[in-house]
Design a protein around this motif. Structure first.
Motif, PDB file in Angstrom:
ATOM      1  N   UNK A  33      -8.317 -80.423 -75.008  1.00  0.00           N
ATOM      2  CA  UNK A  33      -9.449 -79.615 -74.563  1.00  0.00           C
ATOM      3  C   UNK A  33      -9.857 -79.976 -73.130  1.00  0.00           C
ATOM      4  N   UNK A  34      -9.801 -81.261 -72.815  1.00  0.00           N
ATOM      5  CA  UNK A  34     -10.115 -81.703 -71.456  1.00  0.00           C
ATOM      6  C   UNK A  34      -9.130 -81.085 -70.467  1.00  0.00           C
ATOM      7  N   UNK A  35      -7.839 -81.158 -70.790  1.00  0.00           N
ATOM      8  CA  UNK A  35      -6.813 -80.588 -69.908  1.00  0.00           C
ATOM      9  C   UNK A  35      -7.026 -79.086 -69.737  1.00  0.00           C
ATOM     10  N   UNK A  36      -7.366 -78.401 -70.808  1.00  0.00           N
ATOM     11  CA  UNK A  36      -7.597 -76.956 -70.734  1.00  0.00           C
ATOM     12  C   UNK A  36      -8.786 -76.644 -69.828  1.00  0.00           C
ATOM     13  N   UNK A  37      -9.823 -77.456 -69.909  1.00  0.00           N
ATOM     14  CA  UNK A  37     -10.989 -77.230 -69.052  1.00  0.00           C
ATOM     15  C   UNK A  37     -10.641 -77.470 -67.584  1.00  0.00           C
ATOM     16  N   UNK A  38      -9.836 -78.475 -67.322  1.00  0.00           N
ATOM     17  CA  UNK A  38      -9.421 -78.754 -65.940  1.00  0.00           C
ATOM     18  C   UNK A  38      -8.590 -77.595 -65.404  1.00  0.00           C
ATOM     19  N   UNK A  39      -7.632 -77.132 -66.194  1.00  0.00           N
ATOM     20  CA  UNK A  39      -6.784 -76.007 -65.769  1.00  0.00           C
ATOM     21  C   UNK A  39      -7.644 -74.777 -65.498  1.00  0.00           C
ATOM     22  N   UNK A  40      -8.573 -74.484 -66.389  1.00  0.00           N
ATOM     23  CA  UNK A  40      -9.436 -73.315 -66.208  1.00  0.00           C
ATOM     24  C   UNK A  40     -10.279 -73.444 -64.938  1.00  0.00           C
ATOM     25  N   UNK A  41     -10.803 -74.617 -64.696  1.00  0.00           N
ATOM     26  CA  UNK A  41     -11.628 -74.837 -63.501  1.00  0.00           C
ATOM     27  C   UNK A  41     -10.804 -74.656 -62.233  1.00  0.00           C
ATOM     28  N   UNK A  42      -9.608 -75.223 -62.213  1.00  0.00           N
ATOM     29  CA  UNK A  42      -8.759 -75.113 -61.021  1.00  0.00           C
ATOM     30  C   UNK A  42      -8.283 -73.679 -60.826  1.00  0.00           C
ATOM     31  N   UNK A  43      -7.920 -73.039 -61.891  1.00  0.00           N
ATOM     32  CA  UNK A  43      -7.393 -71.669 -61.798  1.00  0.00           C
ATOM     33  C   UNK A  43      -8.439 -70.682 -61.299  1.00  0.00           C
ATOM     34  N   UNK A  44      -9.676 -70.854 -61.708  1.00  0.00           N
ATOM     35  CA  UNK A  44     -10.709 -69.864 -61.393  1.00  0.00           C
ATOM     36  C   UNK A  44     -11.734 -70.367 -60.384  1.00  0.00           C
ATOM     37  N   UNK A  45     -11.405 -71.443 -59.678  1.00  0.00           N
ATOM     38  CA  UNK A  45     -12.345 -71.982 -58.691  1.00  0.00           C
ATOM     39  C   UNK A  45     -12.424 -71.036 -57.493  1.00  0.00           C
TER      40      UNK A  45
END
Length: 51
Positions: A33-45
């Motif tokens: 879940x942590x990795x998914x949140x990081x990916x989402x943050x980077x992708x949509x920053x």
């Protein structure tokens, strides 16, 4: 605990002003879940722009 929270808020403020996105995670959180949140943050920053 209060001093840690106040320190974290100061650090977050400095980093945000410098253009960083601050994410904090606890060691008990699910790594997937942590990795998914990081990916989402980077992708949509927002795109970083120089002043």
């Amino acid at each position: 605990m209060t001093t840690n929270r106040a320190r974290d808020e100061r650090v977050n403020s400095v980093l945000n002003e410098a253009g960083w996105i601050v994410l904090r995670f606890w060691e008990h959180e699910d790594p997937t879940e942590v990795a998914a949140q990081i990916v989402e943050t980077v992708r949509f920053r927002p795109q970083w722009r120089r002043p």
